[in-house]
Design a protein around this motif. Sequence first.
Motif, PDB file in Angstrom:
ATOM      1  N   ILE A  73      27.318  30.620  71.887  1.00 16.20           N
ATOM      2  CA  ILE A  73      26.096  30.572  72.081  1.00 16.20           C
ATOM      3  C   ILE A  73      25.722  28.886  71.152  1.00 16.20           C
ATOM      4  O   ILE A  73      25.921  29.062  70.245  1.00 16.20           O
ATOM      5  CB  ILE A  73      25.159  30.920  72.203  1.00 16.20           C
ATOM      6  N   ASN A  74      24.778  27.746  71.903  1.00 17.76           N
ATOM      7  CA  ASN A  74      24.693  26.326  71.714  1.00 17.76           C
ATOM      8  C   ASN A  74      23.465  27.212  70.114  1.00 17.76           C
ATOM      9  O   ASN A  74      22.430  27.662  70.314  1.00 17.76           O
ATOM     10  CB  ASN A  74      23.701  26.043  72.155  1.00 17.76           C
ATOM     11  N   PRO A  75      24.088  27.021  68.959  1.00 18.03           N
ATOM     12  CA  PRO A  75      23.096  27.019  68.078  1.00 18.03           C
ATOM     13  C   PRO A  75      21.793  26.230  67.263  1.00 18.03           C
ATOM     14  O   PRO A  75      21.295  27.030  66.847  1.00 18.03           O
ATOM     15  CB  PRO A  75      23.996  26.946  66.709  1.00 18.03           C
ATOM     16  N   TRP A  76      22.021  25.646  68.318  1.00 18.03           N
ATOM     17  CA  TRP A  76      20.189  24.820  68.226  1.00 18.03           C
ATOM     18  C   TRP A  76      19.581  25.286  68.374  1.00 18.03           C
ATOM     19  O   TRP A  76      18.121  25.184  68.105  1.00 18.03           O
ATOM     20  CB  TRP A  76      20.550  23.484  69.097  1.00 18.03           C
ATOM     21  N   LEU A  77      19.629  26.769  69.622  1.00 15.05           N
ATOM     22  CA  LEU A  77      18.717  27.767  70.508  1.00 15.05           C
ATOM     23  C   LEU A  77      18.170  28.858  69.227  1.00 15.05           C
ATOM     24  O   LEU A  77      16.978  29.561  69.280  1.00 15.05           O
ATOM     25  CB  LEU A  77      18.769  28.775  70.996  1.00 15.05           C
ATOM     26  N   LEU A  78      18.690  28.870  68.377  1.00 19.82           N
ATOM     27  CA  LEU A  78      18.902  30.196  67.043  1.00 19.82           C
ATOM     28  C   LEU A  78      17.183  29.834  67.169  1.00 19.82           C
ATOM     29  O   LEU A  78      16.673  28.968  65.932  1.00 19.82           O
ATOM     30  CB  LEU A  78      19.379  30.356  65.483  1.00 19.82           C
ATOM     31  N   ASP A  79      16.011  30.740  66.398  1.00 19.36           N
ATOM     32  CA  ASP A  79      14.597  30.849  66.664  1.00 19.36           C
ATOM     33  C   ASP A  79      15.054  31.074  65.157  1.00 19.36           C
ATOM     34  O   ASP A  79      15.175  32.528  64.692  1.00 19.36           O
ATOM     35  CB  ASP A  79      14.024  31.344  67.238  1.00 19.36           C
ATOM     36  N   ALA A  80      14.314  30.156  63.714  1.00 20.28           N
ATOM     37  CA  ALA A  80      14.725  30.812  62.695  1.00 20.28           C
ATOM     38  C   ALA A  80      13.210  31.736  62.574  1.00 20.28           C
ATOM     39  O   ALA A  80      13.377  32.541  61.137  1.00 20.28           O
ATOM     40  CB  ALA A  80      14.136  28.884  61.419  1.00 20.28           C
ATOM     41  N   GLN A  81      11.643  31.257  63.158  1.00 14.64           N
ATOM     42  CA  GLN A  81      10.838  32.368  63.139  1.00 14.64           C
ATOM     43  C   GLN A  81      10.743  33.697  63.010  1.00 14.64           C
ATOM     44  O   GLN A  81      10.626  34.483  61.958  1.00 14.64           O
ATOM     45  CB  GLN A  81       9.367  31.927  63.435  1.00 14.64           C
ATOM     46  N   ASP A  82      11.811  34.188  64.532  1.00 11.19           N
ATOM     47  CA  ASP A  82      11.986  35.190  64.368  1.00 11.19           C
ATOM     48  C   ASP A  82      13.112  35.888  63.584  1.00 11.19           C
ATOM     49  O   ASP A  82      12.958  36.781  63.171  1.00 11.19           O
ATOM     50  CB  ASP A  82      12.839  35.423  65.954  1.00 11.19           C
ATOM     51  N   LEU A  83      13.706  35.542  62.543  1.00 16.81           N
ATOM     52  CA  LEU A  83      14.540  35.700  61.825  1.00 16.81           C
ATOM     53  C   LEU A  83      14.137  35.812  60.601  1.00 16.81           C
ATOM     54  O   LEU A  83      14.253  36.750  60.040  1.00 16.81           O
ATOM     55  CB  LEU A  83      16.165  34.173  61.159  1.00 16.81           C
ATOM     56  N   SER A  84      12.917  35.253  60.116  1.00 21.79           N
ATOM     57  CA  SER A  84      12.025  35.275  58.793  1.00 21.79           C
ATOM     58  C   SER A  84      11.170  36.324  58.910  1.00 21.79           C
ATOM     59  O   SER A  84      10.779  37.341  58.361  1.00 21.79           O
ATOM     60  CB  SER A  84      11.437  34.099  58.713  1.00 21.79           C
ATOM     61  N   ASP A  85      10.706  37.085  60.453  1.00 14.58           N
ATOM     62  CA  ASP A  85       9.926  37.495  61.006  1.00 14.58           C
ATOM     63  C   ASP A  85      10.898  39.587  60.731  1.00 14.58           C
ATOM     64  O   ASP A  85      10.517  39.918  60.350  1.00 14.58           O
ATOM     65  CB  ASP A  85       9.301  37.744  62.144  1.00 14.58           C
ATOM     66  N   GLU A  86      11.993  39.343  61.614  1.00 22.12           N
ATOM     67  CA  GLU A  86      12.961  40.752  61.045  1.00 22.12           C
ATOM     68  C   GLU A  86      13.859  40.447  59.651  1.00 22.12           C
ATOM     69  O   GLU A  86      13.842  41.592  59.421  1.00 22.12           O
ATOM     70  CB  GLU A  86      14.017  39.857  61.343  1.00 22.12           C
ATOM     71  N   GLY A  87      13.674  39.673  58.720  1.00 22.47           N
ATOM     72  CA  GLY A  87      13.934  39.539  57.330  1.00 22.47           C
ATOM     73  C   GLY A  87      15.358  39.385  56.597  1.00 22.47           C
ATOM     74  O   GLY A  87      16.141  40.172  56.056  1.00 22.47           O
ATOM     75  N   PHE A  88      15.481  38.375  58.045  1.00 27.09           N
ATOM     76  CA  PHE A  88      16.897  38.131  57.414  1.00 27.09           C
ATOM     77  C   PHE A  88      17.505  36.751  56.838  1.00 27.09           C
ATOM     78  O   PHE A  88      18.034  36.568  56.563  1.00 27.09           O
ATOM     79  CB  PHE A  88      17.779  37.519  59.113  1.00 27.09           C
ATOM     80  N   ILE A  89      16.012  36.275  56.669  1.00 25.13           N
ATOM     81  CA  ILE A  89      15.970  35.305  55.729  1.00 25.13           C
ATOM     82  C   ILE A  89      14.457  35.112  55.101  1.00 25.13           C
ATOM     83  O   ILE A  89      13.523  36.422  55.868  1.00 25.13           O
ATOM     84  CB  ILE A  89      16.097  32.914  56.366  1.00 25.13           C
ATOM     85  N   ALA A  90      14.759  34.135  54.168  1.00 22.81           N
ATOM     86  CA  ALA A  90      13.080  34.169  53.867  1.00 22.81           C
ATOM     87  C   ALA A  90      11.493  33.064  54.275  1.00 22.81           C
ATOM     88  O   ALA A  90      12.416  32.578  54.733  1.00 22.81           O
ATOM     89  CB  ALA A  90      12.543  34.163  51.917  1.00 22.81           C
ATOM     90  N   PRO A  91      10.419  33.452  54.485  1.00 20.17           N
ATOM     91  CA  PRO A  91       9.728  32.574  54.389  1.00 20.17           C
ATOM     92  C   PRO A  91      10.466  30.923  54.357  1.00 20.17           C
ATOM     93  O   PRO A  91       9.654  29.593  54.593  1.00 20.17           O
ATOM     94  CB  PRO A  91       8.537  32.951  54.948  1.00 20.17           C
ATOM     95  N   ASP A  92       9.757  30.833  52.294  1.00 21.38           N
ATOM     96  CA  ASP A  92      10.587  29.885  52.209  1.00 21.38           C
ATOM     97  C   ASP A  92      11.760  29.362  53.043  1.00 21.38           C
ATOM     98  O   ASP A  92      11.784  28.157  53.077  1.00 21.38           O
ATOM     99  CB  ASP A  92      11.117  30.047  50.433  1.00 21.38           C
TER     100      ASP A  92
END
Length: 510
Positions: A73-92
């Motif tokens: 799947i095209n990596p451009w389509l990954l949503d960063a805000q959802d990843l942050s909301d789930e705790g996979f990455i930090a808001p910063d």
Amino acid sequence: MPHPRGTASSRRVGVLLHPTALPESPVCGSFGAAARGWLHSLARQGIKVWQVLPLAPPDGTGSPYSSPSSFAINPWLLDAQDLSDEGFIAPDDVLALPQGTEANGERAEGLDFALADQRANALARSLRLRWSEQSADRHQAFQRWCVDQARWLRDHSAFMVLRRESAGLPWWDWAHELAVHRDTALEQWRCSHQDELLEQDLLQWHLDRQWRQLRALASDLGVEILGDLPFYVARDSADVWSNRSLFSIAGDGRLRQQSGVPPDYFSATGQLWGTPVYTWGRHRQTGFRWWRDRLRRQWDLADRLRLDHFRALAAYWSVPGEDDTAINGRWQRSPGGELLAFLRRDIGGYLPIVAEDLGVITPDVERLRDRFHLPGMKVLQFAFDGNADNPYLPSNIKGNGWVVYTGTHDNPTSLGWWERLDQSSKDQFTATLERSVEAPGWQLLELGLSTSAALVVAPLQDLLHLNDSARFNTPGTVGGNWMWRLPAFDAALEGALEGYGLRAEVWSRR
């Protein structure tokens, strides 16, 4: 999705919009809040089908039809805000990603491919750096998914890392032992690139997770996903690199035979696509395993697939690899019937495929399509050439075994089409409507809804009455394609969808 040749109660309408064109996210549309909002908008107006283009990673021009992978799947389509909301990455981490702002602070309207790549790479790094902080349950879910998808994932991730390591050189220009996919050399290489491979695996896992969440929402809302599958795969792809025997290609990357279409009224030299044709004998020997894996993966991502260039399942135009035009090609038979029979057994019944059967189609292609009860396509922009037997004229579209389009991603918008149409064709269109032309997209849609087709689809640009500045792709050109994005969710969009939904409600009850 209902059987395409079903009753009037199964008649549906759809909208064509690729996820990259969704608004309200930096740089590129994503699988996040805007996609969920889009699904809710469709459901609210009774629009039952969302058609997308291939979800695969694009090539350097942004095209998803010439991808480095048939499975990813095209990596451009990954949503960063959802990843942050789930705790996979930090808001910063989100704030640190490239945002796509111009010098005056205004965000560019179109899709910036280079910036989208930079953002995806930065996001992959953040995911990897935060991975050790994740729970044991998440690690186990990731490992299970990697094992389940290993048949394509290991080669895809290795291919993407090797491509980056070689500054974008095609696989046939890599070090010989890696170029020929020698297992011992690859295993040694993998041992020294574990962080980079983890980044690629994590990207694909999260993309798969986010898209499956969208599919589940679509199912709950009664919206079906119509996907898209190119027939051929790119020469410089993980598929060809790791399965050379399945393609007409030499070990050094030279094309033995390449794809295209023969000369016709529109082109004296035909079209040359530069992708390797399949070595069908080898596919037969393996029980079509690669094709079956490919379709199984795509049916995990969509409810039904439009199969591009369907006619090549009956016969394909094969051109010598060294030629620079398609003139010297030859028609070769394909074992499409055998392949479709395998796929039908795999899925246990009706094949959820729409056959892209546009252009000059021979009786053998029609027989193959009808043998497997597949709907074909009718594009109304092709209808008005003055020929009473034109198969795209609404009056010639008989039965409900069709998907009718105002236009496709390769066409002008309907407003752009009308503005460039010759006067004779304009007169025929006006006579068919029996009134003056004011909104060509909506009036083509009206003609589509006058047929007995099981499904009618309009590109969103047609519903919004946009000109060719919103065109998604112009075949045969290299620049300026695949870039259009919807500016915002606004009252005009909701009004257009509402009008479409109201017309669809009347049509579906006929």
